[in-house]
Design an enzyme around this catalytic site. Structure first.
Site, short mmCIF file in Angstrom:
data_model
loop_
_atom_site.label_atom_id
_atom_site.label_comp_id
_atom_site.label_asym_id
_atom_site.label_seq_id
_atom_site.Cartn_x
_atom_site.Cartn_y
_atom_site.Cartn_z
CE1 TYR A 59 130.04 69.59 105.63
CE2 TYR A 59 128.19 68.26 106.95
CZ TYR A 59 128.51 69.55 106.50
OH TYR A 59 127.91 70.86 106.55
CE LYS A 173 125.65 68.12 104.41
NZ LYS A 173 125.51 69.46 104.89
CD GLU A 205 123.10 77.42 101.55
OE1 GLU A 205 122.37 76.34 101.69
OE2 GLU A 205 124.02 77.46 101.12
CG LEU A 229 124.32 71.65 100.74
CD1 LEU A 229 125.60 71.21 100.26
CD2 LEU A 229 123.92 70.93 102.21
N1 PDD Z 1 123.44 70.93 106.94
N2 PDD Z 1 122.53 74.53 103.34
C1 PDD Z 1 123.48 74.26 104.08
C2 PDD Z 1 124.64 75.29 104.27
C3 PDD Z 1 123.62 73.09 105.05
O1 PDD Z 1 124.80 72.89 105.80
C4 PDD Z 1 122.56 72.30 104.99
C5 PDD Z 1 122.75 71.07 105.97
C6 PDD Z 1 121.46 72.32 104.32
C7 PDD Z 1 120.13 71.41 104.37
O2 PDD Z 1 120.70 70.36 103.51
P1 PDD Z 1 120.01 68.96 103.81
O3 PDD Z 1 118.41 69.37 103.58
O4 PDD Z 1 120.44 68.04 102.84
O5 PDD Z 1 120.05 68.70 104.99
C8 PDD Z 1 121.58 73.50 103.42
C9 PDD Z 1 123.76 69.70 107.85
C10 PDD Z 1 122.52 69.20 108.37
C11 PDD Z 1 124.65 70.11 108.70
O6 PDD Z 1 125.92 70.52 108.26
O7 PDD Z 1 124.80 69.34 109.85
#
Ligand code: PDD
Length: 309
Positions: A59, A173, A205, A229
């Site tokens: 996703y 993801k 993270e 991620l």
């Molecule tokens: N989450 N690390 C994890 C485990 C994440 O699920 C996310 C983002 C990030 C940050 O990635 P980015 O800057 O590309 O949004 C880091 C999304 C927003 C979610 O699962 O809703």
């Protein structure tokens, strides 16, 4: 443009209406599944869907500012990398997917929104091997209530440390978010905002964000390897660091260095850049709350990138 704009003010459960293109929409948002736009609550996913049964898919979440999907190319790049990593073929070209996202935003009528889309290995009788059926794309566009996130960005977040109970391939993801959800709930049950994962003694993270800290003019964050991620907000932050006089170190770090940091923060698409002010009941990184802190400067620089494209 929607025909029945008065629906916008309605609360949850608002009756879906048709806009002039025949798309189904409501104040809560719109959906897309099985090749068509649908109301969010329309029952369109059959039981035999591999995302539903196996979490077999990937996703993305994109923030829409002023009707534009922010950093869409970077999100599509990561979507393609995630798909390739699990050998998931896509029916649509990149251009077709980008067009569909644009259409969905337009049909939703929202200018400040969040687009969620996922691709599963299709709809087929449950069986473990990869099936020979088309992948299945679903999408939602929902309005975003940025006030909630603005509060977190201003005042900061309280966190706990938690064991990183996820698998080895966190750069994908993947739809399999059970460890993230369990850990987020653990944080909420502890009365704080969120948790920061620790694997083998190293901070990785957050449950849905990347984590960074600043000490002595150096911005530290976990390297973009298989244990985090590869956040798109993280990448933007790293590209902005030099502008505000920060050096960057992408090396592993311990919870102790986080606790002792000048400033601690999280990075994610929806929350953007938000200070962390408490970890496991101890105040941390209080310097971040000052008007001229590095975190504040990063927040402002990030918003600049939103308005310039
Ligand atoms: N989450 N690390 C994890 C485990 C994440 O699920 C996310 C983002 C990030 C940050 O990635 P980015 O800057 O590309 O949004 C880091 C999304 C927003 C979610 O699962 O809703």
């Amino acid at each position: 443009m929607p025909i029945e704009t008065e629906q916008k003010g309605a609360g949850a459960g608002a009756v879906a209406t048709q806009n002039e293109k025949g798309a189904t929409q409501s104040a809560d948002g719109i959906g897309y599944a099985r090749g068509r736009f649908v109301a969010l609550d329309e029952p369109v996913i059959p039981i035999d869907e591999r995302a539903h049964q196996f979490g077999d898919g990937i996703y993305e979440v994109i923030r829409v500012y002023g009707r534009r999907p922010h950093l869409i190319e970077a999100h599509l790049d990561r979507f393609e990398r995630s798909a390739a990593a699990i050998s998931l073929a896509q029916e649509r070209t990149r251009g077709e997917l980008a067009q569909l996202i644009d259409d969905a935003i337009e049909r939703s009528g929202f200018s400040e929104a969040q687009v969620y889309f996922q691709l599963s290995r299709g709809i087929v009788k449950r069986d473990h091997p990869f099936p020979a059926v088309p992948s299945h794309l679903t999408m939602t566009v929902r309005p975003i209530d940025d006030a909630k996130f603005q509060g977190i960005r201003e005042r900061g977040q309280r966190m706990i440390l938690a064991p990183d109970i996820r698998w080895q391939w966190c750069y994908i993801k993947s739809l399999n978010l059970l460890p993230n959800i369990l850990t987020k709930q653990k944080a909420l049950d502890a009365g704080v905002n969120d948790a920061i994962f620790v694997r083998d003694g190293w901070v990785t993270e957050g449950t849905s964000s990347n984590v960074g800290f600043i000490s002595g003019g150096v911005l530290h964050t976990h390297p973009a390897d298989e244990h985090i991620l590869h956040g798109i907000t993280r990448q933007v932050v790293l590209s902005l660091a030099g502008q505000i006089g920060l050096r960057v170190s992408e090396t592993r770090f311990t919870p102790e260095s986080l606790m002792a940091a000048d400033e601690v923060f999280t990075m994610s698409t929806v929350t953007e850049i938000a200070p962390v002010v408490e970890i496991d009941g101890q105040f941390v990184g209080q310097a971040a709350l000052a008007d001229d802190s590095f975190v504040r400067r990063l927040q402002r620089a990030y918003r600049q990138t939103v308005s310039v494209h």
